[in-house]
Design an enzyme around this catalytic site. Structure first.
Site, mmCIF file in Angstrom:
data_model
loop_
_atom_site.group_PDB
_atom_site.id
_atom_site.type_symbol
_atom_site.label_atom_id
_atom_site.label_comp_id
_atom_site.label_asym_id
_atom_site.label_seq_id
_atom_site.Cartn_x
_atom_site.Cartn_y
_atom_site.Cartn_z
ATOM 1 N N ASN A 99 -26.421 2.076 -73.343
ATOM 2 C CA ASN A 99 -26.700 0.587 -73.638
ATOM 3 C C ASN A 99 -28.406 -0.202 -73.473
ATOM 4 O OD1 ASN A 99 -26.750 -2.186 -72.144
ATOM 5 N ND2 ASN A 99 -27.144 -1.652 -70.796
ATOM 6 N N LYS A 135 -29.655 -2.917 -73.897
ATOM 7 C CA LYS A 135 -29.975 -3.497 -73.172
ATOM 8 C C LYS A 135 -30.583 -4.796 -74.220
ATOM 9 C CE LYS A 135 -30.979 -0.855 -69.192
ATOM 10 N NZ LYS A 135 -31.025 -0.402 -68.082
ATOM 11 N N HIS A 187 -23.001 -5.073 -64.525
ATOM 12 C CA HIS A 187 -24.510 -4.517 -64.782
ATOM 13 C C HIS A 187 -25.061 -4.563 -63.255
ATOM 14 C CE1 HIS A 187 -27.693 -2.411 -65.886
ATOM 15 N NE2 HIS A 187 -27.586 -1.680 -66.345
ATOM 16 N N GLU A 243 -28.324 -5.205 -63.186
ATOM 17 C CA GLU A 243 -28.763 -6.368 -64.502
ATOM 18 C C GLU A 243 -28.545 -8.209 -63.902
ATOM 19 O OE1 GLU A 243 -29.870 -4.547 -67.341
ATOM 20 O OE2 GLU A 243 -31.330 -2.872 -65.719
ATOM 21 N N GLU A 252 -24.125 3.401 -61.402
ATOM 22 C CA GLU A 252 -26.368 3.008 -61.107
ATOM 23 C C GLU A 252 -26.752 2.907 -60.427
ATOM 24 O OE1 GLU A 252 -26.402 2.366 -66.376
ATOM 25 O OE2 GLU A 252 -25.940 0.876 -65.586
ATOM 26 N N GLY A 264 -33.993 2.922 -65.051
ATOM 27 C CA GLY A 264 -35.775 2.686 -66.133
ATOM 28 C C GLY A 264 -36.855 2.829 -65.156
ATOM 29 N N SER A 282 -31.807 6.148 -65.616
ATOM 30 C CA SER A 282 -32.808 7.441 -65.907
ATOM 31 C C SER A 282 -32.149 8.597 -66.842
ATOM 32 C CB SER A 282 -34.145 8.170 -65.003
ATOM 33 O OG SER A 282 -34.521 7.085 -64.759
#
Ligand code: 13P
Length: 254
Positions: free
Chosen positions: A9, A11, A98, A100, A170, A176, A216
């Site tokens: 991904n 992003k 996701h 985000e 996730e 991150g 991560s």
């Protein structure tokens, strides 16, 4: 045998030149020896989807994915991208939900159920993302939290439809942050997700669904994570921007 998947991904990263460089390195990777149950999904920003298809479209074991699509088929939704547009340029898959998107764009479980539907209607593989924030993990209520995400966005699907879905767990506190879930924490949640799917759809079907871990994932921890019995690969952010490291992650699929 269920699919083991290494998914990138990107992003909102990479200029055109950087995208070309990353894609050409992935294109050079000899995937001809990947077993049929190993797949690679590369999720790139919308402007690079057709380029990604050019570089990777004919590559053994590789699929190209978008990072989002809208929940309506077409019309006056300035700035949005439809599932039909994605399938018309032969995109294979799409990330749905996701964290985000959920956090910064207020995507609800209900909206994500619509996105899953529209992706399936357009023959895109939905990679459905779920996972809890740190506060929920600290309160030890992550199982209930993830069970609700699954129930509200997936359980309207028929067994045949669910079979087309890939799930990515996730934990938000691991995205991150460099703070990966331990192999045991990942396995525990993946086994829970599979057991929930089994309750709803039966064990046989649950055994066929690929559940990826994200948060991560790196070249240095992927072997440990992917060797867990219910972890069927990973959804990789930061480390997928380095072709050599992402290839190392592909090679650690079990
Ligand atoms: P990182 O691998 O950068 O933690 O991101 C994980 C992720 O969100 C993939 O979708």
């Amino acid at each position: 045998m269920r699919l083991q998947i290494a998914a990138a991904n990107w992003k909102m990263n990479a200029t055109l030149e950087e995208a070309k460089s990353l894609l050409s390195k992935l294109a050079e990777f000899d995937s001809s020896t990947l077993p049929n149950h190993h797949k690679v999904i590369v999720s790139v920003p919308f402007p690079y989807l057709m380029l990604a298809k050019e570089y990777l479209g004919k590559k053994h074991g590789f699929m190209v994915a978008a990072q989002n699509c809208y929940n309506q088929p077409k019309g006056a939704f300035t700035g949005e991208v439809s599932a039909l547009m994605l399938s018309s340029i032969n995109v294979d898959a799409v990330l749905i939900g996701h964290s985000e998107r959920r956090e910064y764009f207020s995507e609800s479980n209900e909206m994500l159920a619509q996105k899953v539907n529209i992706a399936l209607e357009n023959e895109l593989t939905p990679v459905f993302c779920c996972g809890e924030p740190l506060s929920i993990r600290e309160a030890n209520t992550q199982n209930e939290y993830v069970a609700k995400q699954l129930k509200e966005s997936l359980y309207h699907l028929s067994p045949e439809q669910l079979m087309q879905v890939v799930i990515a767990y996730e934990p938000i506190w691991a995205i991150g942050t460099g703070r990966t879930a331990s192999d045991e924490q990942a396995q525990e949640m993946h086994a829970f997700i599979r057991a929930e799917l089994a309750k709803q759809y039966g064990q046989e079907l649950a055994n066929e669904i690929s559940i990826l871990y994200g948060g991560s994932v790196k070249g240095s921890n992927s072997i440990g994570l992917f060797s867990q019995p219910d972890v069927d690969g990973g959804l990789v952010g930061g480390a997928s921007l380095n072709a050599d490291e992402f290839i190392q992650i592909i090679q650690s699929l079990s």
